[in-house]
Design a protein around this motif. Structure first.
Motif, PDB file in Angstrom:
ATOM      1  N   GLU A 220      26.292 -12.815  -0.975  1.00 34.14           N
ATOM      2  CA  GLU A 220      26.568 -14.227  -0.676  1.00 34.14           C
ATOM      3  C   GLU A 220      26.055 -14.601   0.718  1.00 34.14           C
ATOM      4  OE1 GLU A 220      30.696 -14.829  -1.132  1.00 34.14           O
ATOM      5  OE2 GLU A 220      30.671 -14.775  -3.335  1.00 34.14           O
ATOM      6  N   GLN A 221      26.263 -13.724   1.695  1.00 34.56           N
ATOM      7  CA  GLN A 221      25.745 -13.991   3.042  1.00 34.56           C
ATOM      8  C   GLN A 221      24.227 -14.095   3.036  1.00 34.56           C
ATOM      9  OE1 GLN A 221      27.162 -11.054   5.747  1.00 34.56           O
ATOM     10  NE2 GLN A 221      28.879 -12.298   6.458  1.00 34.56           N
ATOM     11  N   ARG A 222      23.582 -13.214   2.267  1.00 31.90           N
ATOM     12  CA  ARG A 222      22.123 -13.238   2.204  1.00 31.90           C
ATOM     13  C   ARG A 222      21.626 -14.550   1.594  1.00 31.90           C
ATOM     14  NH1 ARG A 222      21.697  -9.162  -0.845  1.00 31.90           N
ATOM     15  NH2 ARG A 222      22.257  -7.632   0.760  1.00 31.90           N
ATOM     16  N   LEU A 223      22.284 -15.026   0.562  1.00 26.36           N
ATOM     17  CA  LEU A 223      21.889 -16.303  -0.055  1.00 26.36           C
ATOM     18  C   LEU A 223      22.129 -17.477   0.893  1.00 26.36           C
ATOM     19  CD1 LEU A 223      23.256 -15.808  -3.695  1.00 26.36           C
ATOM     20  CD2 LEU A 223      20.861 -15.856  -2.965  1.00 26.36           C
ATOM     21  N   MET A 224      23.223 -17.412   1.645  1.00 27.44           N
ATOM     22  CA  MET A 224      23.510 -18.497   2.592  1.00 27.44           C
ATOM     23  C   MET A 224      22.473 -18.546   3.705  1.00 27.44           C
ATOM     24  SD  MET A 224      27.049 -19.117   4.704  1.00 27.44           S
ATOM     25  CE  MET A 224      27.986 -19.011   3.171  1.00 27.44           C
ATOM     26  N   GLN A 226      19.390 -17.544   3.471  1.00 25.48           N
ATOM     27  CA  GLN A 226      18.136 -18.034   2.895  1.00 25.48           C
ATOM     28  C   GLN A 226      18.161 -19.540   2.689  1.00 25.48           C
ATOM     29  OE1 GLN A 226      17.442 -15.855  -0.703  1.00 25.48           O
ATOM     30  NE2 GLN A 226      16.939 -13.910   0.353  1.00 25.48           N
ATOM     31  N   SER A 227      19.327 -20.093   2.347  1.00 22.85           N
ATOM     32  CA  SER A 227      19.421 -21.550   2.147  1.00 22.85           C
ATOM     33  C   SER A 227      19.359 -22.306   3.475  1.00 22.85           C
ATOM     34  CB  SER A 227      20.718 -21.894   1.405  1.00 22.85           C
ATOM     35  OG  SER A 227      21.825 -21.483   2.199  1.00 22.85           O
ATOM     36  N   LEU A 228      19.878 -21.732   4.541  1.00 25.38           N
ATOM     37  CA  LEU A 228      19.843 -22.394   5.842  1.00 25.38           C
ATOM     38  C   LEU A 228      18.483 -22.260   6.521  1.00 25.38           C
ATOM     39  CD1 LEU A 228      23.344 -21.398   7.284  1.00 25.38           C
ATOM     40  CD2 LEU A 228      22.639 -23.600   6.334  1.00 25.38           C
ATOM     41  N   ALA A 229      17.749 -21.233   6.233  1.00 23.67           N
ATOM     42  CA  ALA A 229      16.442 -21.027   6.860  1.00 23.67           C
ATOM     43  C   ALA A 229      15.453 -22.053   6.323  1.00 23.67           C
ATOM     44  CB  ALA A 229      15.953 -19.615   6.574  1.00 23.67           C
ATOM     45  N   PRO A 230      14.475 -22.549   7.165  1.00 22.17           N
ATOM     46  CA  PRO A 230      13.473 -23.516   6.682  1.00 22.17           C
ATOM     47  C   PRO A 230      12.527 -22.872   5.699  1.00 22.17           C
ATOM     48  CG  PRO A 230      12.984 -22.807   8.906  1.00 22.17           C
ATOM     49  CD  PRO A 230      14.327 -22.245   8.572  1.00 22.17           C
TER      50      PRO A 230
END
Length: 241
Positions: A220-224, A226-230
């Motif tokens: 879940e942290q990894r997906l979060m 990736q979603s916050l990164a441009p």
């Protein structure tokens, strides 16, 4: 008074009858039945049944002929021309158990040694331990309560297992040759040596649940992140400039 005298005379006559017939007075005493004495039938005591001796596996020393000379005397040329009495004294017919065991050990070493001067390799050590283990097994079949020799046998079995395990990893061809020549059946050790209990099973299940939960949180942290990164890092740099 007269009755006692008559009883004594009857008993004496019955004892004489027993002696003449080969039976003892103790085994068949007269008894009074219907006003007269009658002789009881003799009691037959049968012998006990003989227990059969347990026959175990054949000894490792049974293939050694009694005419074979002891170790160290076979290469002496003078013994070929000596008297038969001397040959018999130096043969296995009158040899001790330790002499026969030493000769058997030399035979097993000759099967697996790399050359004539090889006495320290792993194969030779396995052959020596095999001779000792089989000797302990034959001894424990007759004396099954000998705990000290049983402990020594188990220690030698563990040493041989370690040597065979290392030889199998290093040189598999030599491992197969040793097992074939010495008649050893190699069995793989079990996966777990620990005894399975309810507490151990519950602890293992808890550890698996904790591990799965930690892995889920990391995903879940990894997906979060990736979603916050441009999406395009170059565009982000130009926008900041």
């Amino acid at each position: 008074m007269l009755a006692n005298i008559a009883l004594q005379t009857v008993l004496k006559s019955s004892v004489g009858v027993f002696r003449g017939s080969g039976c003892s007075a103790l085994t068949a005493a007269p008894r009074l039945t219907g006003g007269c004495f009658a002789i009881a039938p003799p009691v037959r005591h049968y012998a006990r049944v003989v227990k059969k001796k347990k026959t175990g596996p054949e000894s490792q020393l049974s293939d050694l002929p009694p005419t074979m000379l002891k170790s160290g005397y076979a290469a002496v040329p003078l013994l070929q021309t000596t008297d038969d009495v001397v040959k018999r004294l130096l043969s296995l017919e009158l040899a001790s158990h330790s002499d026969k065991l030493q000769l058997k050990k030399e035979q097993l070493i000759a099967k697996v040694q790399r050359d004539e001067n090889d006495y320290t390799s792993v194969e030779v050590r396995v052959a020596i331990l095999t001779t000792k283990i089989r000797n302990f097994q034959e001894h424990l079949q007759k004396h099954n309560k000998d705990k000290s020799n049983k402990r020594r046998m188990l220690m030698d079995i563990d040493r041989r297992k370690k040597l065979l395990k290392n030889l199998r990893l290093v040189n598999y061809d030599a491992f197969e040759k040793v097992c074939e020549q010495l008649g050893i059946t190699y069995s793989f050790p079990p996966e777990y040596y620990r005894r399975v209990t309810h507490r151990w099973l519950a602890k293992k299940a808890l550890c698996i649940k904790v591990f799965q939960e930690v892995q889920r949180q990391k995903a879940e942290q990894r997906l979060m992140m990736q979603s916050l990164a441009p999406a395009d890092p170059k565009a982000a740099k130009t926008a900041s400039v």
